[in-house]
Every structure is written in C-alpha cells, then in structure tokens.
Motif scaffolding. Sequence first.
Motif, PDB file in Angstrom:
ATOM      1  N   THR A  83     122.847  -2.529  -6.952  1.00 52.48           N
ATOM      2  CA  THR A  83     122.981  -2.510  -5.489  1.00 52.48           C
ATOM      3  C   THR A  83     121.623  -2.732  -4.836  1.00 52.48           C
ATOM      4  OG1 THR A  83     122.711  -0.101  -5.435  1.00 52.48           O
ATOM      5  CG2 THR A  83     124.964  -0.957  -5.564  1.00 52.48           C
ATOM      6  N   ALA A  84     120.565  -2.643  -5.637  1.00 48.47           N
ATOM      7  CA  ALA A  84     119.211  -2.927  -5.166  1.00 48.47           C
ATOM      8  C   ALA A  84     118.347  -3.242  -6.377  1.00 48.47           C
ATOM      9  CB  ALA A  84     118.639  -1.735  -4.404  1.00 48.47           C
ATOM     10  N   ASN A  85     117.236  -3.930  -6.128  1.00 49.53           N
ATOM     11  CA  ASN A  85     116.237  -4.119  -7.176  1.00 49.53           C
ATOM     12  C   ASN A  85     114.876  -3.721  -6.625  1.00 49.53           C
ATOM     13  OD1 ASN A  85     114.974  -6.423  -5.857  1.00 49.53           O
ATOM     14  ND2 ASN A  85     116.779  -7.608  -6.490  1.00 49.53           N
ATOM     15  N   GLU A  86     113.848  -3.873  -7.444  1.00 46.60           N
ATOM     16  CA  GLU A  86     112.527  -3.398  -7.043  1.00 46.60           C
ATOM     17  C   GLU A  86     112.026  -4.051  -5.758  1.00 46.60           C
ATOM     18  OE1 GLU A  86     112.644  -3.121 -11.587  1.00 46.60           O
ATOM     19  OE2 GLU A  86     113.531  -4.322  -9.976  1.00 46.60           O
ATOM     20  N   LYS A  87     112.478  -5.273  -5.476  1.00 48.15           N
ATOM     21  CA  LYS A  87     111.968  -6.016  -4.321  1.00 48.15           C
ATOM     22  C   LYS A  87     112.922  -6.014  -3.127  1.00 48.15           C
ATOM     23  CE  LYS A  87     108.308  -6.933  -6.638  1.00 48.15           C
ATOM     24  NZ  LYS A  87     107.074  -6.161  -6.320  1.00 48.15           N
ATOM     25  N   SER A  88     114.037  -5.293  -3.250  1.00 44.26           N
ATOM     26  CA  SER A  88     114.960  -5.182  -2.111  1.00 44.26           C
ATOM     27  C   SER A  88     114.250  -4.506  -0.942  1.00 44.26           C
ATOM     28  CB  SER A  88     116.195  -4.372  -2.505  1.00 44.26           C
ATOM     29  OG  SER A  88     116.910  -5.019  -3.537  1.00 44.26           O
ATOM     30  N   THR A 148     109.665  -2.564   0.171  1.00 48.39           N
ATOM     31  CA  THR A 148     110.508  -2.791  -0.998  1.00 48.39           C
ATOM     32  C   THR A 148     110.924  -1.446  -1.590  1.00 48.39           C
ATOM     33  OG1 THR A 148     108.642  -2.799  -2.528  1.00 48.39           O
ATOM     34  CG2 THR A 148     109.244  -4.917  -1.508  1.00 48.39           C
ATOM     35  N   VAL A 149     111.881  -1.481  -2.520  1.00 43.57           N
ATOM     36  CA  VAL A 149     112.285  -0.251  -3.215  1.00 43.57           C
ATOM     37  C   VAL A 149     111.087   0.341  -3.955  1.00 43.57           C
ATOM     38  CG1 VAL A 149     113.672   0.638  -5.135  1.00 43.57           C
ATOM     39  CG2 VAL A 149     114.723  -0.844  -3.420  1.00 43.57           C
ATOM     40  N   GLU A 150     110.293  -0.529  -4.569  1.00 44.64           N
ATOM     41  CA  GLU A 150     109.094  -0.065  -5.270  1.00 44.64           C
ATOM     42  C   GLU A 150     108.171   0.683  -4.317  1.00 44.64           C
ATOM     43  OE1 GLU A 150     105.990  -2.071  -8.372  1.00 44.64           O
ATOM     44  OE2 GLU A 150     106.215  -3.089  -6.436  1.00 44.64           O
ATOM     45  N   GLU A 151     107.986   0.129  -3.116  1.00 46.56           N
ATOM     46  CA  GLU A 151     107.119   0.765  -2.125  1.00 46.56           C
ATOM     47  C   GLU A 151     107.763   2.026  -1.554  1.00 46.56           C
ATOM     48  OE1 GLU A 151     104.844  -3.225  -0.393  1.00 46.56           O
ATOM     49  OE2 GLU A 151     106.796  -2.619   0.412  1.00 46.56           O
ATOM     50  N   ASN A 202      99.573   3.840  -7.119  1.00 45.46           N
ATOM     51  CA  ASN A 202      99.515   3.364  -5.732  1.00 45.46           C
ATOM     52  C   ASN A 202     100.308   4.206  -4.741  1.00 45.46           C
ATOM     53  OD1 ASN A 202      98.079   0.858  -6.507  1.00 45.46           O
ATOM     54  ND2 ASN A 202     100.017   0.348  -7.509  1.00 45.46           N
ATOM     55  N   GLY A 203     100.887   5.304  -5.199  1.00 43.90           N
ATOM     56  CA  GLY A 203     101.773   6.050  -4.319  1.00 43.90           C
ATOM     57  C   GLY A 203     101.392   7.500  -4.120  1.00 43.90           C
ATOM     58  N   ALA A 204     102.385   8.270  -3.682  1.00 45.99           N
ATOM     59  CA  ALA A 204     102.166   9.669  -3.315  1.00 45.99           C
ATOM     60  C   ALA A 204     102.201  10.612  -4.510  1.00 45.99           C
ATOM     61  CB  ALA A 204     103.222  10.098  -2.296  1.00 45.99           C
ATOM     62  N   ALA A 205     102.191  10.048  -5.738  1.00 45.45           N
ATOM     63  CA  ALA A 205     102.144  10.886  -6.942  1.00 45.45           C
ATOM     64  C   ALA A 205     100.785  10.771  -7.619  1.00 45.45           C
ATOM     65  CB  ALA A 205     103.255  10.476  -7.909  1.00 45.45           C
ATOM     66  N   SER A 206      99.759  10.529  -6.818  1.00 42.24           N
ATOM     67  CA  SER A 206      98.413  10.294  -7.360  1.00 42.24           C
ATOM     68  C   SER A 206      97.782  11.544  -7.951  1.00 42.24           C
ATOM     69  CB  SER A 206      97.506   9.747  -6.257  1.00 42.24           C
ATOM     70  OG  SER A 206      97.431  10.679  -5.177  1.00 42.24           O
ATOM     71  N   GLY A 207      98.421  12.693  -7.769  1.00 44.16           N
ATOM     72  CA  GLY A 207      97.847  13.953  -8.240  1.00 44.16           C
ATOM     73  C   GLY A 207      97.630  14.018  -9.737  1.00 44.16           C
TER      74      GLY A 207
END
Length: 719
Positions: free
Chosen positions: A329-334, A363-366, A497-502
Amino acid sequence: MKKNKNFSKLQKTFQNRTIAIFLISLFIVAIFAVRLIWLYNSEYRVRAAEQRQKTIEIPAHRGNILDSNGNILAESVKVNVLYYIPEKISQQQRDVLINGLSRILNINTDEINEIINSDSTVRIADGLKKKQVDEIKELKLNCLSISVENKRYYPGSPSLSYILGFVDKDSDGMYGVEKYYNEDLKGKPGLNIFSGTREGNPIAFEKNKKLNAVEGKNIKLNIDENINVIVANVAKEAYEKYQPKSLSIIVSEPKTNKIVAMENFPRYDSNNPRQGRTKEESNELETLSEDEKVEKYYDIWRNIAISDTYEPGSVFKLITTAIALEENTANEKSIYKCEGIYTDIPGVKIKCIRWYDPHGDQTVEEALANSCNPAYVRIAQDIGYAKFYEYIKSFGFGEVTGIDINGEAKGIIPKSAESINSTQLATMSYGHGIAVTPIQMITAANAIVNGGYIIEPKVVKEIEGKEDKEGPAVKRQVISEETSKRMLALLANNVENGAASGVKSSNYKVGGKSGTTIKIEDGKYTSEKVVASFYSTFPIDNPKYSVLVVVDEPQGSNSGNAVSGSISKEINNQIVKYKNLEDHSYTAGEIEESTVPDLIGLSLKNAVKLLEKNDLKANIVNTSLSDSIIITNQSIEAGTKVEKNSTVDLKADDSGTSLIKVPDLIGMSKSEVNIEVGSLDIEIKNKGNIEEGKVSKTIPEYNEFIEPGSKLEVIYESD
C-alpha cells in the motif's frame, strides 16, 4: 505278696498315665508351636511390624541454574542459621546476649531487645561464618540455637531476580525460572523406611529399605551473565539519574528470540525477597497489615517486562511501516503530507512533533525518520481496518508470546476489525490506543529484522538430561524476508538521519526507533508523564542482538531518544566491545561538529531558530499547541560539541508562560551588562560602585527564572 503285686500294678498304671499325659501335652505344645511359627511368618507379623514402621523423607538436592557460559546463578548450599528460643533469662544473660550479638553480628541494641521480647522463635541470621558460630557458642546461652540448613543462594542477586525468582521455605519455586521449571529443578525426595521401637531405634526386619533421593536437574539459561551485568549497571545509573517510576530492559538474539538479559528497576533481592526494593518501600511494608503485605509482595515480585502493559508509542511505527511495505500500500518513496496537525477526523486533532514547523511532503522513509504522526495516520488509512487488524494479531499482539516464565499478560487490542473506529485506527498507527508488554514489543520488532518470523522467546537453553532438537520455536512468518531487508535499511536511516540518533556509533552500524508516549492522567494526556522507549538492533547488516528499553515517567529529559536511546547506546557499545563486533570496515565519514547552545528559558520558537542556526534539529514532546512555551530541559548540555544535524530533545513548560532566565553577569562592567540584557524584558536596578566596579552578585541569581517586567538587582564592587 498280693499287696506288692497290687502296688506294682498301680505304679505301672500311673506311669502309663503319666506318659500318656506327657505325650498329649507334648502334642498340644507341638500344635501351639506350629501355630506360633505359622503366625510368626503370617500377615499378622507383617501387620505388627508395619504398625511400628517409620518413614523419613530424604530431601532431594535442588538443581543449579546456570547461565549460558556455565556460571552458577542459583544453587543450594548448607548454611548456619541462628535462632532465638524464648525463655526466661537473667539480667546477666541478657547483657551477655546483647553485647555478644552486637559484637559478633553487628546488630543494634533496639533490634536485639525486640528479639528478646518476642514470644515466638526468631530467626536471627543465616549464612554464619565458622568464626561467628564459634563465638556464639562461647556465649553459652541456651536461648540461642544454631542449626545447619539447606538454603537457596543466588550469587549475583539482586541481578536477574525477575528471571530467576526464588523458592519458599519448602524449597518450591516461586516466580521466574524457579517456578516455571520447579518439577525439573526440585528432583524427587528419597525415603528411609524402617521398623522402630517407641524410641525410634531401628529393628532388624527384611522389609526395611531405603529409597535414594533423585537429585534435581541442572538448568542452563540463554542468559549471558556478563551481558546482564552490563545491563544491570547501566540500568542502575539510569534509574538514579532519571528517577522514573520503573525501568525495564530486555536484550535478545533477534534470529532466535533467545533472552540474553533482562532487568527491571526497582528490583528485589532473590536472597531476601520480602524486603522492600527501596528504603521507602521497606518503611511502607512495616506499616502494613499481613494481608496488605501479601498484596504488596505480589506487586514487588511482578515482572513488568512480561506482566505490565504500556502504549508503545512511535516504536510501533515499525509495525505500521512493515505492514504497508508487505501489502504494497506504500513503498519507501511514497509521499505523505504533514501539515503539522491532522484534522480530517471530526473532533480530533493529531499533532506532529514538529507542529510548529510542519514537514510538508515527505517520503515514507522520511516520515519514519521524522516520526511524523499525521503521515502515519494516512499510511494506516491506506492499509485499511481489516488488514491492519489482521497484521497486529499476526505480529502477536493480544496474545501471550509463550515465554517460559509465569505471569505473562496478553496486552490489549480491539476485539475485532469491525470494532475499530477511525480515531482508533489513526492513533494505533503510531502506537497509542493499544497496550503491549515489553516482551511482546521486542518479539514483534525482532520479526521485522530477522526475516519476518514470530519466534517464541526462550529463557532456558537446556535441561540436564534432555535434548532440545527443535531449535527456535517459530510460530509463523508475518512478513517476507524481502520486506525485512527493506525494514533494516529504514532502521539504519532512522539512526543516521532521523530522530533515533541517540544510539549512533562510529564503530558499528546500528538501527533503531524511539518512542515517546504521553500518558493519560485523569482522562487527559499530559506531557509531564511519559513512557520513553527505544528499540535497537546491531550490527544492522546481520543483527545479532536487539535491545528494548522502556522507562516509565522519567524526570528531566523525557523523550525516547534522549532517555532510552542514551541507555540503549551505552548497553550496545559495551556488548559490541565484549563480543568483538566492531566493524573496522565501517567509516561514518568526515564528521562536522556544532556546539549545542543554551536553550533553557527560551521560548520554543526561539529555541528552534537557535538550533537551526547551529545546524541542529529539535525534538519536543508536548501537549501544547503554542510555540511560546518555555524550554525547561535540553537532552544535550549547552556547550557540548556534537555532529551537525544531531537532534536535541527538548522539554517545555506546558503553561505557555514566558519566563526569562537570569543571565550570567558576574565580572561584567555596566556597559557589558547593558548589552547582555538589552533584548530582555527585565528592569535593571544597579547598586554599588556602578561606574568603576564589576558585577559581583545578582538578585535573583544566575539561572533562576523571572517573569517578564521583573526587577533584576545588579550589585557592583571594585577590585
């Protein structure tokens, strides 16, 4: 002559009669003798012996519990136990008792007096050393008794208390592995059966026999004590730092779902399970009735990693993403749009963590890296009610995982797809409106990274004398291996690149997802109370370990990335070092650094601008929709150098009252002070040698908060 004949005849008759009587008597005696012999060997003899029969149970040696490396975690040992037996003692004996116990066992006088005044036998101490035993015997007090008893001993306790559990006074398992595998561990007691006198002395008898006890089996766990020590030490520091309501950590092998470590805080001591976990809890226990104590003990012994539920928050976005990719229903670039606040459901507002500066098209990745709630609402809507419900069931939510420890909870999910309304679907997409246990969450997340397999978590590796030829207990495959590979890439991107940089590291590749769940209090969500969680797995190219950290109501920093991410990173780093998992071919690239500014006291709007100016990102957990709320805590201390584009987690005052933090003016001249406070809405009141002096003090002092328009007294002194 005739008389002699008559006498002779009479004598002969008498002799014949005597002989006859003798023979008859002998015959009767023979009959009785035969009868007695028959009775002696008959059932009557057996019954008589059985009436005198005594049976003594021979205790079986309880099996040891070992870690995966063979280290003993639980064993049965002989210990010296000291008892006080109530009796009348003289004042001289009382003095000897008080002085002796105080000196030998370091017991204070009040405790000893309490023991002496008891009407029943008191167990004073166990585990006495030989020197202590000898010194106590030298006191020559009949009121003191020393016995040698079997005792279950846990060398590493309180570590692993929630895995191991403990035993009761009869050596039966209570909680943990001790209870779940009690029949294997306890063995079978032997019997000494004999006939005895009233005094208990044995009587020789062919039915006497001795049945030897069958020793309990040793059990080896999947737990690695070395890794568990790492977890316990890091958890202890975190518990003291963040002072949460509770903290739970699970380490597993994602490909087999073997449980490698598990710790909860606060924790009890398996060697003394009826003692409070904290000083406050110990004091509370002293005030409770016996019935209330029992209820409290159940609370103390409950393993929150398998028995307590929580809303998983954004960690659950891993599940939603995997479903979308698997169902196509979605991919990484949706593309999914974020406008800051989702309002398409009547009467419902769903806020993004960056409501003050919406993500826009992403995107879904973002969206996963940004942990954007509005985007995930739309992703779940594309999946649909039926499919979404089907998958959360397949991922194991709403059912027990089957872990081999008693007390597992099922969690809470909707009863059916038909019972889910639009609001529930929206909130479940990002982990609200669903309740899971930590063991359920790590089991489901492991399926995402292990090729898609839901595997029954296992604490025990092997039982002595039994072979486990089955391997991991795979329940089902919920997503394809291809989807699992794609999810690993997304998890790695979250960290890079995201909010899990901890959990980011320069020595190995790691993937992860943070979660921050705002809790409900009095029917309302409040950002003052959150559950901060983090799931990580490494090395990301071939996951060998996964770590789930769940912290309930941390104080100070409160985001999943800042709190649980930092805990997870420390655990990950130490496991990598212990297991030599450094990736020497991995280079994080050239690192550009930025300095974290001081954000406390600024409005959210100004704090975000300042972070962006320094090439840094902001992440905030808050229920307010105002960008004027005041920052009260930042996850990275001001002045710290960090990699550019790192995320600084913020905590703010929900009231929105704009407070001003008093700046550091010490040592400044009047002109320097005017420049420093020129943009602040405060009234300066100068005192002292204003023209020539330097600031020696301010009232209020540096770092205190004052309301706009307040007076700040500045005192100058000459050198």
